[in-house]
Design a protein around this motif. Structure first.
Motif, PDB file in Angstrom:
ATOM      1  N   SER A 187      -5.149   6.227   0.723  1.00 17.17           N
ATOM      2  CA  SER A 187      -4.272   5.084   0.463  1.00 17.17           C
ATOM      3  C   SER A 187      -3.333   4.827   1.639  1.00 17.17           C
ATOM      4  O   SER A 187      -3.092   3.679   2.030  1.00 17.17           O
ATOM      5  CB  SER A 187      -3.462   5.315  -0.817  1.00 17.17           C
ATOM      6  OG  SER A 187      -4.311   5.421  -1.939  1.00 17.17           O
ATOM      7  N   GLY A 244      -3.302  -0.795  -6.849  1.00 18.25           N
ATOM      8  CA  GLY A 244      -4.305  -0.193  -5.973  1.00 18.25           C
ATOM      9  C   GLY A 244      -5.617  -0.962  -5.981  1.00 18.25           C
ATOM     10  O   GLY A 244      -6.257  -1.133  -4.930  1.00 18.25           O
ATOM     11  N   GLY A 246       0.817  -1.208   0.000  1.00 12.59           N
ATOM     12  CA  GLY A 246       0.000   0.000   0.000  1.00 12.59           C
ATOM     13  C   GLY A 246       0.850   1.256   0.000  1.00 12.59           C
ATOM     14  O   GLY A 246       0.542   2.233  -0.692  1.00 12.59           O
ATOM     15  N   ALA A 255       0.948   4.094  -2.933  1.00 16.95           N
ATOM     16  CA  ALA A 255       0.787   5.524  -2.667  1.00 16.95           C
ATOM     17  C   ALA A 255       1.958   6.320  -3.234  1.00 16.95           C
ATOM     18  O   ALA A 255       1.772   7.411  -3.791  1.00 16.95           O
ATOM     19  CB  ALA A 255       0.649   5.765  -1.163  1.00 16.95           C
TER      20      ALA A 255
END
Length: 210
Positions: free
Chosen positions: A194, A80, A41, A45
């Motif tokens: 995010s 994502g 993650g 981002a």
């Protein structure tokens, strides 16, 4: 005569008055897996931040000169979307959340459609024709879906604080996207969402490990 505590009916109870809350069964969710999702993650981002910076006016020349921004954007979107699916599964398993399937799947489908169509839309966007109209309507719909997802996450019972922060950031970013005027700065709250999603994975990792 003094009775032992075990036999004294007037002695204060030594056991816990209330059972400690326990984790629900989480088959397939190990601490290592959640930690990996958290790091992925953060990588997603970071990729989104790079793409956003290259999309700004001062980075436009470098964006078109390198030719890598499109592929970086596509990889970031795919990563994502995968993380969003894993996030949905974890929240449903951990908090017994309901009503996430439709907004999550529709967000994923529309994000993939926009990413695949981006080169075709970009070439004719300056003409303000059907491509510009389609792109504007797609952003409005995507913003509405993002708000829907944020509202559903707000209703998750007993959620982590990071999950609630993520919900509010999705609602703010979705409203800004749907306005079209604030579509570019909407990337900031969505980027924050995010990061909050990664925090949820790390929090779940610590909880499962403990």
């Amino acid at each position: 005569m003094t009775l032992p505590m075990d036999e004294n009916p007037y002695a204060a109870p030594r056991g816990a008055l209330q059972d400690e809350p326990r984790l629900p069964p989480l088959p397939g969710w190990s601490a290592a897996r959640l930690r990996l999702l958290g790091w992925l993650g953060l990588a997603s981002a970071l990729g989104a931040l790079v793409v956003m910076l290259l999309s700004l006016p001062f980075g436009g020349g470098m964006l078109h000169a390198t030719g890598y921004a499109y592929w970086l954007g596509l990889i970031t979107v795919l990563l994502g979307d995968y993380l969003l699916l894993r996030f949905k599964s974890f929240v449903e398993a951990r908090f017994e959340a309901r009503g996430l399937s439709w907004p999550v799947w529709l967000c994923i489908l529309l994000s993939l459609l926009l990413e695949v169509a981006d080169p075709f839309l970009e070439s004719s966007f300056h003409a303000f024709g059907w491509s510009a109209l389609f792109f504007g309507l797609a952003l409005i719909v995507y913003g509405g879906l993002t708000v829907w997802l944020g509202v559903r996450l707000r209703k998750v019972p007993g959620a982590y604080r990071a999950l609630r922060v993520m919900a509010w950031l999705l609602i703010a970013g979705g409203l800004m996207l749907a306005s079209l005027i604030l579509a570019l700065p909407a990337m900031l709250p969505l980027l924050g969402a995010s990061l909050a999603q990664s925090r949820v994975f790390f929090r779940g990792c610590a909880e499962v490990r403990a």
